[in-house]
Design an enzyme around this catalytic site. Sequence first.
Site, short mmCIF file in Angstrom:
data_model
loop_
_atom_site.label_atom_id
_atom_site.label_comp_id
_atom_site.label_asym_id
_atom_site.label_seq_id
_atom_site.Cartn_x
_atom_site.Cartn_y
_atom_site.Cartn_z
CG ASP A 1 -40.35 -13.14 -36.61
OD1 ASP A 1 -40.59 -14.34 -36.86
OD2 ASP A 1 -41.19 -12.38 -36.10
CG ASP B 1 -44.05 -16.92 -36.46
OD1 ASP B 1 -42.97 -16.33 -36.61
OD2 ASP B 1 -45.14 -16.33 -36.30
CG HIS C 1 -49.85 -14.98 -34.74
ND1 HIS C 1 -49.55 -16.05 -35.52
CD2 HIS C 1 -48.67 -14.36 -34.50
CE1 HIS C 1 -48.25 -16.07 -35.77
NE2 HIS C 1 -47.68 -15.05 -35.16
CG HIS D 1 -50.21 -13.34 -38.69
ND1 HIS D 1 -49.34 -13.21 -39.73
CD2 HIS D 1 -49.48 -13.16 -37.58
CE1 HIS D 1 -48.12 -12.95 -39.25
NE2 HIS D 1 -48.19 -12.91 -37.96
CD GLU E 1 -45.12 -12.51 -32.95
OE1 GLU E 1 -44.10 -11.88 -33.29
OE2 GLU E 1 -45.88 -13.08 -33.76
CD GLU F 1 -43.21 -15.35 -33.38
OE1 GLU F 1 -42.35 -14.78 -34.10
OE2 GLU F 1 -44.39 -15.54 -33.74
MN MN Z 1 -42.59 -14.35 -36.15
MN MN Z 2 -45.57 -14.59 -35.20
#
Ligand code: MN
Ligand code: MN
Length: 302
Positions: free
Chosen positions: A89, A100, A160, A168, A193, A287
């Site tokens: 990640d 992300d 998010h 976030h 995700e 994700e």
């Molecule tokens: Mn992530």
């Molecule tokens: Mn994330």
Amino acid sequence: MHHDNHEYDYEKLKEVGKISYEALQYAKGLVKAGASVLEVCEKAEEFIRGKGMVPAFPVNLSINEGAAHYTATINDQLRFSDKDLVKVDLGARSGDVLGDCAVCVDLSGKYGKLIETAEQTLESALSKVRAGAELNSIGREVEQLAKRNGFQPIRNLGGHAIEREELHASIFIPNYDNGDTTKLEEGQVVAIETFITTGEGSVTDSDIVQIFQKTGAASTRSPETRKMAESIDNQYKTYPFAIRWLSKEFASEFGIRKALNELNSFGVIESFPALVERSRGIVAQAEKEVIVEKDSCTVVTK
Ligand code: MN
Ligand code: MN
């Protein structure tokens, strides 16, 4: 409505998304049985820097029942084994624009269906993402598909919103129907995700804490703490950083943690413990970061 003005540079976002995706593919290729977790973290972070960006947060390599927030420790001796399911990640950052994305690597050959379910639930969730979509309807889709395949979604992890400067932000996009009928808005940037497990379906903090974030100013009189605070402000601002990153400059982990503890006493440090599945189930994750459009969404981490 807190998204009246997104003020997003979408072109820059797409560049950040592209580099994030390339770094993800690169890191994925490095995850092999016997490979050093520390080396994979550092090489992936170096890859991002080599593209003229910086890591949006320390590269996360969570293994098996580890769900999130594990990054290599200073001198980490951990190596991947041929029994591991590894979650990669990561994200790139350019200015205040953040990437992300995440993917799994199955070194065991045993977790094909679990990983496939994480990927399928992500695609299924993405097919629901559009302006006006209610958050719980996305979660319901994930939950139903996960259960149909014999697994559980993780209830206390999810997607998010991503705002400028904030990874976030504002909304939590659940992996089950949590009753939240908040609607997605056109132009919003979100990370979708999904976390799927062979266990009960929730995560808890472990005692491993390697990732921190400094959220404000503190007026400490300790010169050591002040020096570290300045270094964090200059290099990482309010973005997440790893103990490992500070160790390039501040030799002892004891000293680093002591300074972080002092800053924490001013209420300006947030910590992100490594998260593990409560019943020690194996966890798979997928994700992607997207822009919410009128009738669909555009993936930027590709
Ligand atoms: Mn992530
Ligand atoms: Mn994330």
